[in-house]
Design a protein around this motif. Structure first.
Motif, mmCIF file in Angstrom:
data_model
loop_
_atom_site.group_PDB
_atom_site.id
_atom_site.type_symbol
_atom_site.label_atom_id
_atom_site.label_comp_id
_atom_site.label_asym_id
_atom_site.label_seq_id
_atom_site.Cartn_x
_atom_site.Cartn_y
_atom_site.Cartn_z
ATOM 1 N N SER A 5 -36.588 7.773 46.267
ATOM 2 C CA SER A 5 -36.027 7.273 45.217
ATOM 3 C C SER A 5 -35.894 8.586 44.338
ATOM 4 N N HIS A 50 -36.842 8.804 41.220
ATOM 5 C CA HIS A 50 -38.086 8.875 40.437
ATOM 6 C C HIS A 50 -38.907 9.915 41.238
ATOM 7 N N GLU A 51 -39.047 9.692 42.579
ATOM 8 C CA GLU A 51 -39.919 10.650 43.290
ATOM 9 C C GLU A 51 -39.255 11.867 43.649
ATOM 10 N N ARG A 104 -37.081 13.504 41.480
ATOM 11 C CA ARG A 104 -36.419 14.186 40.260
ATOM 12 C C ARG A 104 -37.366 15.473 40.047
ATOM 13 N N ARG A 154 -33.312 -1.609 41.720
ATOM 14 C CA ARG A 154 -34.018 -0.412 41.221
ATOM 15 C C ARG A 154 -32.856 0.976 41.008
ATOM 16 N N THR A 168 -31.137 2.930 38.123
ATOM 17 C CA THR A 168 -30.977 4.297 37.975
ATOM 18 C C THR A 168 -29.868 4.825 37.775
#
Length: 336
Positions: free
Chosen positions: A240, A242-243, A245, A262, A266
């Motif tokens: 993802s 989030h993971e 970045r 999600r 994003t």
């Protein structure tokens, strides 16, 4: 350049028919479920609508979207419409409707079908002429059928969504799969430095495709690495934004093939930020098929065919794909 694979069956391919029959043989399902719901039998041959072409299919191939749709993952987006014929990749002969677009009757072509329901696992298929590209005599039907959806996904993810630039450091998560394997090669062809992520057993294959560096995901999570990348393409759909970045450079881009709420949020949230996350859905474009063929012709895109199965063995092909027992593409021999 093609990997060592089952012998080409072009010599046994059927000659193009002058007129399509009223019925055809194909694989279809009438309800959602496991591979066992796939049936092989007689179906009405599709008639091209105005602005469509019809293709006599010699080969198709299996993509994860085929069995995910069969399982019913998109039942609320695509309700009804049974019986359904799976598949989006076809290679064969153009039978009807291509002349206004410079496609001669009987031409050898491949297509990324633009129907949301598919339709490739059958002897005949229809689509927009903008979804069709002629193929050179040097490209077998089996290899051509392995290219459209997976190749288009890789190309559009890197070039259009990832804004790939010469000299970029690119990470491909899922580099041993069909989409990831094409992505490694396309990124290299466009001048990137590539890190491939896959299981330990796939390292030799991924490096053969051109990866400069390799990460075994069973030993290290790429999101915890000390390196930084300009572009991360999650071809496996397992990570993802989030993971990822933390290991993106300040103006880095993250692209995933896994649609989710999600991911959509994003994409919206990062429209105006320096680091951007994108969820992509491949589009059927004739010019992109032409670019994939060009890359293959100049030996910058290897097509890996894991196995060739007859069309009636589509249930077995789905089982193998669902168990991730495939390196490259599973091709279905439709005609001949």
């Amino acid at each position: 350049m093609t990997t060592a694979s089952p012998a080409a069956f072009d010599a046994a391919a059927p000659a193009p028919l002058a007129v399509a029959p009223k019925t055809m043989q194909g694989v279809f399902y009438e309800d959602y479920g496991g591979p066992e719901v796939l049936r092989y039998g007689s179906l009405r041959t599709p008639e091209p609508h105005s602005g469509q072409v019809r293709i006599q299919v010699v080969a198709s191939s299996v993509n994860p979207i085929d069995w995910r749709m069969r399982q019913g993952e998109m039942r609320y987006l695509l309700p009804g419409g049974f019986p359904r014929i799976p598949g989006f990749d076809v290679a064969g002969y153009l039978e009807e409707g291509g002349e206004p677009w410079g496609l001669a009757r009987g031409a050898r072509v491949m297509a990324f079908l633009d129907s949301v329901y598919g339709g490739a696992y059958a002897e005949w298929a229809v689509c927009s002429p903008h979804a069709v590209s002629p193929i050179p005599d040097s490209l077998s039907f089996e290899d051509a059928a392995a290219l459209p959806l997976a190749g288009s996904t890789a190309l559009q993810s890197l070039r259009d969504h990832g804004k790939l630039c010469l000299g970029d450091r690119v990470l491909i998560n899922g580099a041993s799969g069909a989409v990831g394997g094409y992505a490694v090669q396309i990124a290299k062809a466009y001048g990137a430095h590539v890190t491939g992520v896959a299981s330990e057993g796939a390292e030799a294959h991924v490096r053969m495709l051109g990866a400069d560096e390799f990460i075994d995901y069973e030993r290290q999570n790429f999101s915890e690495a000390d390196e930084r990348w300009d572009l991360i393409f999650d071809a496996a759909g397992k990570s993802s934004f989030h993971e990822a970045r933390r290991v993106l450079r300040p103006r880095g881009r993250f692209v995933s093939t896994e649609p989710s709420l999600r991911g959509a949020l994003t994409s919206l949230a990062t429209l105006t930020t320096s680091q951007r996350g994108r969820i992509m859905v491949a589009r059927s474009r004739r010019e992109d098929l032409g670019e994939l063929i060009r890359l293959h012709t100049v030996d910058q895109l290897r097509i890996t065919v894991d196995a060739i199965l007859p069309l009636h063995e589509a249930p077995e092909a789905h089982r193998r794909s669902e168990k991730h027992q495939v390196r490259g593409k599973l091709v279905l021999r439709v005609g001949g």
